[in-house]
Design a protein around this motif. Structure first.
Motif, PDB file in Angstrom:
ATOM      1  N   ASP A 170      18.285  59.006  58.587  1.00 35.11           N
ATOM      2  CA  ASP A 170      19.429  59.165  58.304  1.00 35.11           C
ATOM      3  C   ASP A 170      20.165  60.323  58.123  1.00 35.11           C
ATOM      4  O   ASP A 170      21.681  60.761  58.413  1.00 35.11           O
ATOM      5  CB  ASP A 170      20.041  58.199  56.979  1.00 35.11           C
ATOM      6  N   SER A 171      19.337  61.371  57.832  1.00 34.36           N
ATOM      7  CA  SER A 171      19.775  62.803  57.772  1.00 34.36           C
ATOM      8  C   SER A 171      19.871  63.622  58.996  1.00 34.36           C
ATOM      9  O   SER A 171      20.323  64.772  58.785  1.00 34.36           O
ATOM     10  CB  SER A 171      18.948  63.511  56.540  1.00 34.36           C
ATOM     11  N   PHE A 172      19.553  63.058  60.077  1.00 40.79           N
ATOM     12  CA  PHE A 172      19.470  63.777  61.216  1.00 40.79           C
ATOM     13  C   PHE A 172      20.908  64.057  61.675  1.00 40.79           C
ATOM     14  O   PHE A 172      21.772  62.856  61.504  1.00 40.79           O
ATOM     15  CB  PHE A 172      18.841  62.962  62.398  1.00 40.79           C
ATOM     16  N   SER A 173      21.175  65.222  62.002  1.00 42.83           N
ATOM     17  CA  SER A 173      22.680  65.495  62.703  1.00 42.83           C
ATOM     18  C   SER A 173      22.488  66.400  63.904  1.00 42.83           C
ATOM     19  O   SER A 173      21.226  66.586  64.384  1.00 42.83           O
ATOM     20  CB  SER A 173      23.107  66.649  61.659  1.00 42.83           C
ATOM     21  N   SER A 174      23.639  66.730  64.352  1.00 43.67           N
ATOM     22  CA  SER A 174      23.369  67.555  65.773  1.00 43.67           C
ATOM     23  C   SER A 174      22.945  68.922  65.577  1.00 43.67           C
ATOM     24  O   SER A 174      22.467  69.291  66.857  1.00 43.67           O
ATOM     25  CB  SER A 174      24.804  67.402  66.225  1.00 43.67           C
ATOM     26  N   GLU A 175      22.656  69.343  64.465  1.00 43.90           N
ATOM     27  CA  GLU A 175      22.177  70.619  64.366  1.00 43.90           C
ATOM     28  C   GLU A 175      21.006  70.446  63.687  1.00 43.90           C
ATOM     29  O   GLU A 175      20.038  71.465  63.609  1.00 43.90           O
ATOM     30  CB  GLU A 175      22.875  71.194  63.110  1.00 43.90           C
ATOM     31  N   SER A 176      19.972  69.095  63.835  1.00 43.62           N
ATOM     32  CA  SER A 176      18.690  69.167  63.410  1.00 43.62           C
ATOM     33  C   SER A 176      17.727  69.830  64.482  1.00 43.62           C
ATOM     34  O   SER A 176      17.849  69.210  65.731  1.00 43.62           O
ATOM     35  CB  SER A 176      18.373  67.707  62.984  1.00 43.62           C
ATOM     36  N   VAL A 177      17.061  70.644  64.276  1.00 42.39           N
ATOM     37  CA  VAL A 177      16.009  71.026  65.099  1.00 42.39           C
ATOM     38  C   VAL A 177      14.690  71.574  64.223  1.00 42.39           C
ATOM     39  O   VAL A 177      14.660  71.502  62.974  1.00 42.39           O
ATOM     40  CB  VAL A 177      16.610  72.558  65.417  1.00 42.39           C
ATOM     41  N   LEU A 178      13.668  71.641  65.160  1.00 43.58           N
ATOM     42  CA  LEU A 178      12.286  72.033  64.689  1.00 43.58           C
ATOM     43  C   LEU A 178      12.195  73.483  64.452  1.00 43.58           C
ATOM     44  O   LEU A 178      12.576  74.305  65.556  1.00 43.58           O
ATOM     45  CB  LEU A 178      11.220  71.591  65.779  1.00 43.58           C
ATOM     46  N   ILE A 179      11.499  73.907  63.462  1.00 42.78           N
ATOM     47  CA  ILE A 179      11.525  75.357  63.134  1.00 42.78           C
ATOM     48  C   ILE A 179      10.086  75.712  63.107  1.00 42.78           C
ATOM     49  O   ILE A 179       9.447  75.127  62.208  1.00 42.78           O
ATOM     50  CB  ILE A 179      12.211  76.010  61.950  1.00 42.78           C
ATOM     51  N   SER A 180       9.436  76.505  63.915  1.00 44.13           N
ATOM     52  CA  SER A 180       7.978  76.998  63.714  1.00 44.13           C
ATOM     53  C   SER A 180       7.884  78.196  62.854  1.00 44.13           C
ATOM     54  O   SER A 180       9.021  79.020  62.856  1.00 44.13           O
ATOM     55  CB  SER A 180       7.343  77.386  64.997  1.00 44.13           C
ATOM     56  N   PRO A 200      13.390  78.923  65.618  1.00 42.04           N
ATOM     57  CA  PRO A 200      13.943  77.401  65.731  1.00 42.04           C
ATOM     58  C   PRO A 200      13.997  77.026  67.273  1.00 42.04           C
ATOM     59  O   PRO A 200      14.106  77.781  68.062  1.00 42.04           O
ATOM     60  CB  PRO A 200      15.312  77.613  65.236  1.00 42.04           C
ATOM     61  N   THR A 201      13.894  75.689  67.812  1.00 40.69           N
ATOM     62  CA  THR A 201      14.067  75.299  68.934  1.00 40.69           C
ATOM     63  C   THR A 201      14.790  74.125  68.856  1.00 40.69           C
ATOM     64  O   THR A 201      14.516  73.001  67.973  1.00 40.69           O
ATOM     65  CB  THR A 201      12.600  74.982  69.629  1.00 40.69           C
ATOM     66  N   ASN A 202      15.818  74.006  69.709  1.00 41.18           N
ATOM     67  CA  ASN A 202      16.557  72.742  69.902  1.00 41.18           C
ATOM     68  C   ASN A 202      16.185  72.020  71.268  1.00 41.18           C
ATOM     69  O   ASN A 202      16.952  71.264  71.756  1.00 41.18           O
ATOM     70  CB  ASN A 202      17.980  73.198  69.882  1.00 41.18           C
ATOM     71  N   GLU A 203      15.051  72.232  71.855  1.00 41.54           N
ATOM     72  CA  GLU A 203      14.877  71.583  72.969  1.00 41.54           C
ATOM     73  C   GLU A 203      13.945  70.354  72.787  1.00 41.54           C
ATOM     74  O   GLU A 203      13.147  69.959  73.844  1.00 41.54           O
ATOM     75  CB  GLU A 203      13.914  72.574  74.000  1.00 41.54           C
ATOM     76  N   THR A 204      13.824  69.774  71.612  1.00 38.44           N
ATOM     77  CA  THR A 204      13.074  68.661  71.292  1.00 38.44           C
ATOM     78  C   THR A 204      13.929  67.512  71.146  1.00 38.44           C
ATOM     79  O   THR A 204      15.092  67.542  70.183  1.00 38.44           O
ATOM     80  CB  THR A 204      12.414  68.702  70.003  1.00 38.44           C
ATOM     81  N   SER A 205      13.704  66.480  71.691  1.00 36.91           N
ATOM     82  CA  SER A 205      14.622  65.370  71.844  1.00 36.91           C
ATOM     83  C   SER A 205      14.660  64.696  70.261  1.00 36.91           C
ATOM     84  O   SER A 205      13.550  64.149  69.837  1.00 36.91           O
ATOM     85  CB  SER A 205      14.103  64.154  72.639  1.00 36.91           C
ATOM     86  N   ARG A 206      15.690  64.623  69.494  1.00 39.06           N
ATOM     87  CA  ARG A 206      15.841  63.950  68.605  1.00 39.06           C
ATOM     88  C   ARG A 206      15.499  62.381  68.427  1.00 39.06           C
ATOM     89  O   ARG A 206      15.221  61.923  67.373  1.00 39.06           O
ATOM     90  CB  ARG A 206      17.231  64.165  67.689  1.00 39.06           C
ATOM     91  N   SER A 207      16.123  61.732  69.696  1.00 39.60           N
ATOM     92  CA  SER A 207      15.851  60.259  69.665  1.00 39.60           C
ATOM     93  C   SER A 207      14.053  60.082  69.855  1.00 39.60           C
ATOM     94  O   SER A 207      13.592  59.162  68.918  1.00 39.60           O
ATOM     95  CB  SER A 207      16.298  59.760  70.708  1.00 39.60           C
ATOM     96  N   ASP A 208      13.495  61.147  70.473  1.00 39.92           N
ATOM     97  CA  ASP A 208      11.812  60.733  70.344  1.00 39.92           C
ATOM     98  C   ASP A 208      11.259  61.152  68.978  1.00 39.92           C
ATOM     99  O   ASP A 208      10.334  60.344  68.515  1.00 39.92           O
ATOM    100  CB  ASP A 208      11.403  61.621  71.464  1.00 39.92           C
ATOM    101  N   LEU A 209      11.795  62.254  68.413  1.00 41.92           N
ATOM    102  CA  LEU A 209      11.228  62.419  67.100  1.00 41.92           C
ATOM    103  C   LEU A 209      11.644  61.225  65.880  1.00 41.92           C
ATOM    104  O   LEU A 209      10.475  60.849  65.236  1.00 41.92           O
ATOM    105  CB  LEU A 209      11.742  63.719  66.370  1.00 41.92           C
ATOM    106  N   GLN A 210      12.814  60.662  66.004  1.00 41.17           N
ATOM    107  CA  GLN A 210      12.924  59.198  65.388  1.00 41.17           C
ATOM    108  C   GLN A 210      11.964  58.057  65.551  1.00 41.17           C
ATOM    109  O   GLN A 210      11.656  57.640  64.658  1.00 41.17           O
ATOM    110  CB  GLN A 210      14.373  59.031  65.586  1.00 41.17           C
ATOM    111  N   LYS A 211      11.652  58.150  67.021  1.00 39.18           N
ATOM    112  CA  LYS A 211      10.774  56.938  67.265  1.00 39.18           C
ATOM    113  C   LYS A 211       9.420  57.084  66.759  1.00 39.18           C
ATOM    114  O   LYS A 211       8.967  56.210  66.210  1.00 39.18           O
ATOM    115  CB  LYS A 211      10.805  56.813  68.841  1.00 39.18           C
ATOM    116  N   VAL A 212       9.060  58.491  66.671  1.00 36.47           N
ATOM    117  CA  VAL A 212       7.723  58.789  66.010  1.00 36.47           C
ATOM    118  C   VAL A 212       7.979  58.469  64.509  1.00 36.47           C
ATOM    119  O   VAL A 212       6.779  58.011  63.721  1.00 36.47           O
ATOM    120  CB  VAL A 212       7.341  60.265  66.444  1.00 36.47           C
TER     121      VAL A 212
END
Length: 395
Positions: A170-180, A200-212
């Motif tokens: 629920d805390s996902f937003s448009s600015e949510s990214v993965l950070i290495s 930071p990388t914003n090239e990861t699908s947020r929907s795919d991460l939510q599915k995981v």
């Protein structure tokens, strides 16, 4: 030592019976010290020098050339100390590595993957194992280049309860990214042993991460997570290796592109995250280890007292603290020399020194009236250029 002259004068004035004020005492001491230097200069150089005689070679060498070389060294020494040409430099390899992947959400970050089980090998060992480094690494010392290979599986279990996962989604937003985040540990510099790099990388699908996260999928593709080559500076900063950043991929050279891979949530008896890279260039250097991998170039650092001192300063702060302060001091010594001519270029200062010594003798005999009278006589001489000229005539 700083303030040594002032401390001595203040202590002498406080413990001695005198009619002079403290500032008058300081003026007298300054006059006597300047006259003593003038007398020494006259006896050492001016008495032996004949008018019209040119300055000798050794005088010019020690007073001119040596001073010139010292000033040049002061200007260039900080650059030499921070350069790779410093003869006191020693190798500063990485001996421990930690890598983690965080997810930014509203209100903070959440760690998904973290591993500290990494193999750190020098480049020559990786080459023996079949690894082919890029030609842009040739200018670097082979002892400074290392290949880091981390295991794919995280070193902690995924024990997040379902309500927390729901809150996380629920805390996902448009600015949510993965950070290495890479953390490299070295022995030097002191107090800066840890060198950190985040990307930071914003090239990861947020929907795919939510599915995981909700259990419908197990794998999410992560693109351009971190660069393949790092340069760790002597001050503890981590940058992308410039040569690799500008290099184009060829058939014979390792690709300098960003590293991509698959982030997997493994669900067996227990759950944990795993990250495997797609870059095939690391396979020869890492063998069966297919987790996060990177090549580091760790800059050499000075050793001993010089290294401990330089680790506390940057080159800018070193210039401001030492070079500019020394330059200001030298400039003050050479500025307004014309104003010192009436007090330094004296043909003879014996009469003035005799007056100063008479003041000291009167003070020792507790003839305070005579002491103060002689002092004001000395002041009148210094106030009158004609009187100063008469009292400093040579015999």
């Amino acid at each position: 030592l700083p303030f040594l002259f002032e401390l001595r004068c203040i202590l002498d004035w406080s413990c001695t019976m005198t009619a002079l004020t403290m500032y008058d005492w300081l003026k007298l001491e300054d006059i006597y010290a300047s006259l003593y230097l003038v007398q020494c200069d006259a006896k050492l150089s001016r008495e032996t020098h004949q008018q019209g005689e040119r300055q000798g070679f050794w005088t010019k060498f020690f007073s001119g050339i040596c001073l010139f070389l010292c000033l040049i060294c002061v200007i260039w020494a900080p650059m030499l100390m921070y350069s790779s040409g410093n003869p006191t430099n020693i190798a500063n390899p990485v001996f421990d590595v930690q890598m983690q992947i965080d997810l930014t959400i509203e209100g903070g970050q959440f760690t998904l993957y973290k591993t500290s089980v990494c193999k750190v090998a020098f480049l020559d060992d990786a080459v023996k194992a079949g690894f082919s480094p890029g030609s842009f690494l040739d200018p670097y010392d082979i002892k400074d280049v290392q290949v880091v290979c981390c295991h794919a599986d995280a070193d902690f279990l995924w024990l997040v309860p379902s309500p927390t996962i729901k809150t996380l989604m629920d805390s996902f937003s448009s600015e949510s990214v993965l950070i290495s985040k890479w953390i490299f540990t070295r022995q030097r510099p002191k107090t800066r042993e840890l060198a950190t790099y985040t990307n930071p990388t914003n090239e990861t699908s947020r929907s795919d991460l939510q599915k995981v996260l909700n259990g419908t999928e197990n794998i999410v593709q992560v693109s351009n997570l971190y660069p393949s080559y790092f340069r760790i500076t002597g001050t503890g900063e981590v940058h992308i290796l410039e040569e690799a950043q500008s290099l184009k991929q060829t058939n014979k050279i390792v690709s300098p592109d960003m590293v991509s891979g698959n982030l997997t949530l493994k669900r067996e008896t227990q759950s944990w995250w795993s990250f495997t890279i797609d870059n095939s260039s690391f396979k020869d250097g890492c063998g069966n280890i297919n987790g996060p991998a990177v090549i580091t170039v760790s800059e050499e650092v000075p050793q001993g007292l010089i290294g401990d001192t330089l680790s506390k300063f940057s080159i800018v702060s070193l210039y401001i603290t030492f070079v500019l302060a020394l330059g200001r001091f030298i400039r003050l010594q050479c500025a307004d020399l014309r104003m010192r001519i009436p007090y330094e270029n004296l043909p003879s200062c014996d009469r003035l020194i005799a007056i100063c010594e008479d003041i000291y003798a009167a003070r020792a005999a507790r003839e305070l009236t005579l002491e103060e009278g002689l002092f004001w006589t000395l002041v009148k001489i210094y106030r009158s250029p004609h009187a100063l000229l008469e009292y400093t005539k040579s015999d």
